[in-house]
Design a protein around this motif. Sequence first.
Motif, PDB file in Angstrom:
ATOM      1  N   ARG A 280      15.192  -2.004   2.536  1.00 15.40           N
ATOM      2  CA  ARG A 280      13.813  -1.381   2.918  1.00 15.40           C
ATOM      3  C   ARG A 280      13.163  -1.519   4.435  1.00 15.40           C
ATOM      4  O   ARG A 280      12.377  -1.027   4.745  1.00 15.40           O
ATOM      5  N   PHE A 281      14.100  -2.236   5.012  1.00 17.13           N
ATOM      6  CA  PHE A 281      13.983  -2.420   6.516  1.00 17.13           C
ATOM      7  C   PHE A 281      14.890  -1.633   7.461  1.00 17.13           C
ATOM      8  O   PHE A 281      15.912  -1.724   7.190  1.00 17.13           O
ATOM      9  N   ILE A 282      14.306  -0.799   8.331  1.00 17.65           N
ATOM     10  CA  ILE A 282      15.131   0.109   9.149  1.00 17.65           C
ATOM     11  C   ILE A 282      15.326  -0.661  10.376  1.00 17.65           C
ATOM     12  O   ILE A 282      14.465  -0.854  11.151  1.00 17.65           O
ATOM     13  N   HIS A 283      16.372  -1.298  10.744  1.00 15.97           N
ATOM     14  CA  HIS A 283      16.634  -2.211  11.764  1.00 15.97           C
ATOM     15  C   HIS A 283      16.916  -1.293  12.947  1.00 15.97           C
ATOM     16  O   HIS A 283      17.818  -0.527  12.841  1.00 15.97           O
ATOM     17  N   ILE A 284      16.519  -1.434  14.205  1.00 16.81           N
ATOM     18  CA  ILE A 284      16.482  -0.712  15.331  1.00 16.81           C
ATOM     19  C   ILE A 284      17.939  -0.389  16.029  1.00 16.81           C
ATOM     20  O   ILE A 284      18.530   0.342  16.285  1.00 16.81           O
TER      21      ILE A 284
ATOM     22  N   HIS B 200      13.087  -7.890  16.945  1.00 17.07           N
ATOM     23  CA  HIS B 200      13.889  -8.050  15.736  1.00 17.07           C
ATOM     24  C   HIS B 200      14.644  -9.179  15.654  1.00 17.07           C
ATOM     25  O   HIS B 200      15.249  -9.806  14.820  1.00 17.07           O
ATOM     26  N   LYS B 201      14.182 -10.461  16.674  1.00 20.10           N
ATOM     27  CA  LYS B 201      14.815 -11.552  16.385  1.00 20.10           C
ATOM     28  C   LYS B 201      14.502 -12.224  15.056  1.00 20.10           C
ATOM     29  O   LYS B 201      15.156 -13.248  14.540  1.00 20.10           O
TER      30      LYS B 201
ATOM     31  N   ILE C  23       0.765  -1.295   0.076  1.00 18.07           N
ATOM     32  CA  ILE C  23      -0.014   0.035   0.074  1.00 18.07           C
ATOM     33  C   ILE C  23       0.758   1.339   0.055  1.00 18.07           C
ATOM     34  O   ILE C  23       0.346   2.426   0.233  1.00 18.07           O
ATOM     35  N   GLY C  24       2.277   1.243  -0.264  1.00 14.45           N
ATOM     36  CA  GLY C  24       2.830   2.515  -0.516  1.00 14.45           C
ATOM     37  C   GLY C  24       4.093   2.515   0.390  1.00 14.45           C
ATOM     38  O   GLY C  24       4.676   3.594   0.154  1.00 14.45           O
ATOM     39  N   ALA C  25       4.218   1.917   1.361  1.00 14.56           N
ATOM     40  CA  ALA C  25       5.656   2.079   2.322  1.00 14.56           C
ATOM     41  C   ALA C  25       6.754   1.637   1.441  1.00 14.56           C
ATOM     42  O   ALA C  25       6.988   0.657   0.986  1.00 14.56           O
ATOM     43  N   GLU C  26       7.693   2.677   1.337  1.00 13.70           N
ATOM     44  CA  GLU C  26       9.026   2.325   0.842  1.00 13.70           C
ATOM     45  C   GLU C  26      10.000   1.919   1.672  1.00 13.70           C
ATOM     46  O   GLU C  26      11.078   1.214   1.374  1.00 13.70           O
ATOM     47  N   TYR C  27       9.764   2.034   3.085  1.00 15.62           N
ATOM     48  CA  TYR C  27      10.545   1.565   4.257  1.00 15.62           C
ATOM     49  C   TYR C  27       9.542   1.160   5.316  1.00 15.62           C
ATOM     50  O   TYR C  27       8.474   1.468   5.348  1.00 15.62           O
ATOM     51  N   VAL C  28       9.966   0.059   6.021  1.00 13.86           N
ATOM     52  CA  VAL C  28       9.315  -0.633   6.970  1.00 13.86           C
ATOM     53  C   VAL C  28      10.051  -0.881   8.346  1.00 13.86           C
ATOM     54  O   VAL C  28      11.331  -1.040   7.932  1.00 13.86           O
TER      55      VAL C  28
END
Length: 269
Positions: free
Chosen positions: A105-109, A91-92, A78-83
């Motif tokens: 595309r994944f912003i790792h904490i 995060h496991k 639905i449009g997210a460029e990053y998640v």
Amino acid sequence: MDSILHTVGVIGGLSHESSDGYSAGIHNLVNQTLGGLNNAELIQRDVNFAEVREDMLAGDWSGIGEFLSNMADSLTFIGAEYVAVASNTVHKIAPMIEARIGGDRFIHIADCIGQRCVELIDGNRTKYPNAYSKDEPRRVLLLGTLETMEGDSIRSRLEGYGLEISIPGQLERTVLNDRIFNEFCHGEITDDAQKWYLHMIQDALTLQPVDVVILGCTELSLIYCESELQKLLAMLQANGDRPLSVVDSKQAHIAGLAKACLGKWKVSD
């Protein structure tokens, strides 16, 4: 209408006590940069943490991974460029999400935490060079759930930033984990919990002074925020004469997501 912003999707509700502040934090940082009526282009999808916690206790991490990977995929649809996932513990299963939507595309904490730690530590070492010996490692005290403190998902990513990880003792780790799930995730912050938490950190710093205390659970800032905890620890001289910073994983993550909205996110920052 073409947007100057990138759309970010956040999976929250893990627990809602921590993820409730993500939206406001990201919007505020984007507005501080762009001014006017600008805010982030953001999609937040909260899950029912009770169901996820049941799977955690049952050890069904593959089920959690499949569930959240599907959700991440739906956000990109639905449009997210990053998640991003607004939780350290979960995060496991980050590798499963990265495999589904792509690691870029994944912003790792932990990337957000690691970058902030290096920035603060290097700044302190430049400002107070006499407080450090030559080639001294960057040391951090990692606080969070048992999975975060003892597992590999956050630790290994932080070690990739040249950080040496310290954690509290076994009893303290167990009590902290129980209080996170039984109290802090419910928004219950008592005087007893605050006193215990502060003493626990003092004891850990007495055994091993560090450069940064990492609030590696997004609920921990409900007890004391970064600035409050840093002031208290400085007053108590908990870290001796060594400069000490505090990094809240939630605020570091929010800052990274705001960068992503603005097209400025890079893991190598």
